[in-house]
Design a protein around this motif. Structure first.
Motif, PDB file in Angstrom:
ATOM      1  N   ILE A   1       0.818  -1.218   0.000  1.00  0.00           N
ATOM      2  CA  ILE A   1       0.000   0.000   0.000  1.00  0.00           C
ATOM      3  C   ILE A   1       0.851   1.267   0.000  1.00  0.00           C
ATOM      4  O   ILE A   1       1.855   1.355   0.705  1.00  0.00           O
ATOM      5  CB  ILE A   1      -0.935   0.006   1.230  1.00  0.00           C
ATOM      6  N   LEU A   2       0.426   2.244  -0.795  1.00  0.00           N
ATOM      7  CA  LEU A   2       0.884   3.625  -0.683  1.00  0.00           C
ATOM      8  C   LEU A   2      -0.308   4.441  -0.218  1.00  0.00           C
ATOM      9  O   LEU A   2      -1.329   4.513  -0.914  1.00  0.00           O
ATOM     10  CB  LEU A   2       1.399   4.157  -2.021  1.00  0.00           C
ATOM     11  N   LEU A   3      -0.195   5.022   0.976  1.00  0.00           N
ATOM     12  CA  LEU A   3      -1.296   5.799   1.546  1.00  0.00           C
ATOM     13  C   LEU A   3      -0.920   7.281   1.501  1.00  0.00           C
ATOM     14  O   LEU A   3       0.072   7.687   2.097  1.00  0.00           O
ATOM     15  CB  LEU A   3      -1.569   5.344   2.977  1.00  0.00           C
ATOM     16  N   ALA A   4      -1.707   8.044   0.770  1.00  0.00           N
ATOM     17  CA  ALA A   4      -1.453   9.480   0.620  1.00  0.00           C
ATOM     18  C   ALA A   4      -2.574  10.264   1.275  1.00  0.00           C
ATOM     19  O   ALA A   4      -3.741   9.852   1.243  1.00  0.00           O
ATOM     20  CB  ALA A   4      -1.358   9.850  -0.861  1.00  0.00           C
ATOM     21  N   GLY A   5      -2.216  11.393   1.885  1.00  0.00           N
ATOM     22  CA  GLY A   5      -3.243  12.202   2.519  1.00  0.00           C
ATOM     23  C   GLY A   5      -2.802  13.636   2.713  1.00  0.00           C
ATOM     24  O   GLY A   5      -1.636  13.989   2.499  1.00  0.00           O
ATOM     25  N   TYR A   6      -3.765  14.453   3.116  1.00  0.00           N
ATOM     26  CA  TYR A   6      -3.485  15.867   3.392  1.00  0.00           C
ATOM     27  C   TYR A   6      -4.144  16.240   4.718  1.00  0.00           C
ATOM     28  O   TYR A   6      -5.336  15.985   4.925  1.00  0.00           O
ATOM     29  CB  TYR A   6      -4.022  16.767   2.277  1.00  0.00           C
ATOM     30  N   ASP A   7      -3.341  16.817   5.619  1.00  0.00           N
ATOM     31  CA  ASP A   7      -3.844  17.282   6.916  1.00  0.00           C
ATOM     32  C   ASP A   7      -3.626  18.791   7.019  1.00  0.00           C
ATOM     33  O   ASP A   7      -2.591  19.302   6.569  1.00  0.00           O
ATOM     34  CB  ASP A   7      -3.116  16.579   8.057  1.00  0.00           C
ATOM     35  N   LYS A   8      -4.567  19.490   7.631  1.00  0.00           N
ATOM     36  CA  LYS A   8      -4.459  20.947   7.757  1.00  0.00           C
ATOM     37  C   LYS A   8      -3.203  21.358   8.518  1.00  0.00           C
ATOM     38  O   LYS A   8      -2.549  22.343   8.186  1.00  0.00           O
ATOM     39  CB  LYS A   8      -5.695  21.501   8.467  1.00  0.00           C
TER      40      LYS A   8
END
Length: 204
Positions: free
Chosen positions: A101-108
Motif C-alpha cells: 500500500i501507498l497511503l497518501a493524505g493531506y492534513d491541515k
C-alpha cells in the motif's frame, strides 16, 4: 506486472496505478481502479493479490469511516497509516494479506504526506515510493527528476515520464493507468492514461 507509485509535492500528494486485473497469463479487465478514496482527504493505492487487495482496502476504508462516525473527527493520515500497519501486522501472524500500500493524505496541520506500507507490515513515511515491477523504472525516474516542492504540473509530467518508461521497458507493460491527487481541496482523480494503441501516441 503491477505498477503503483506516488510522490509528495508542494501542498499535495499524487499517486498512480495501473488498471489491469491479471491472473497468470490472462487479463480479466483493463479498467480496474486500484486507488481507493479512504475519506475526503486520503487515498490508498494498493497492489497485490486481487482478493486480498479489494478485501483489505475496503476493510480499512470502512474502519476509517467508523472512527469518524464514532468520534466526530477524522483520523489523521499518520493515524490511518499506523492503523493500516497494525491490521497487517495482526493478520501476518494469522492469515496474512498479500497487499502492498501507498497511503497518501493531506492534513491541515502537517500538509501532504505519503506512507509506504508493505505486506509484512513495514511502515515508512516517504517523499516518493513505488511497488511492483514498474518500481524498477519509476523509482529510477523519480530519483533523477524528483525534487521537493514540485508543482502539480511538474508532478504530473514526472508521472507521465514514469508511465512512458514502464511502457517502453517492461516486456508485458500495463496498458492503462489512473492518476489521483490529494490536497487541501480533497482527493480526486486527475487523469486516466490510456494505452498507446487507444490514443495513438505516448503521453507528453
Amino acid at each position: 506486472m503491477e505498477c503503483v507509485f506516488g510522490l509528495v509535492g508542494n501542498g499535495f500528494a499524487i499517486v498512480a496505478a495501473d488498471s489491469s486485473a491479471v491472473h497468470s497469463i490472462l487479463v480479466h479487465k483493463s479498467d480496474e481502479d486500484k486507488i481507493m478514496v479512504l475519506d475526503s482527504h486520503k487515498l490508498v493505492a494498493a497492489s497485490g493479490e486481487p482478493g486480498d487487495r479489494v478485501h483489505f482496502t475496503e476493510y480499512i476504508q470502512k474502519n476509517v469511516s467508523l472512527y469518524q462516525f464514532r468520534n466526530g473527527i477524522p483520523l489523521t493520515t499518520a493515524a490511518a497509516a499506523n492503523f493500516t500497519r497494525g491490521e497487517l501486522a495482526t493478520a501476518l501472524r494469522k492469515n496474512p494479506y498479500s497487499v502492498n500500500i501507498l497511503l497518501a493524505g493531506y492534513d491541515k496541520e502537517s500538509g501532504p504526506s505519503l506512507y509506504y506500507i508493505d505486506y509484512i507490515a513495514t511502515l515508512h513515511k516517504v517523499e516518493k515510493g513505488a511497488f511492483g515491477y514498474g518500481s524498477y523504472f519509476s523509482l529510477s525516474m523519480m530519483d533523477r527528476h524528483y525534487h521537493s516542492g514540485m508543482s502539480v504540473e511538474e508532478a504530473i509530467e514526472l508521472v507521465d515520464k514514469c508511465i512512458v518508461e514502464i511502457r517502453s521497458r517492461l516486456v508485458v507493460a500495463p496498458p492503462n493507468f489512473v492518476i489521483k491527487i490529494v490536497d487541501k481541496d480533497g482527493a480526486r482523480e486527475v487523469a486516466w492514461r490510456q494505452s498507446i494503441k487507444d490514443t495513438g501516441a505516448l503521453p507528453v
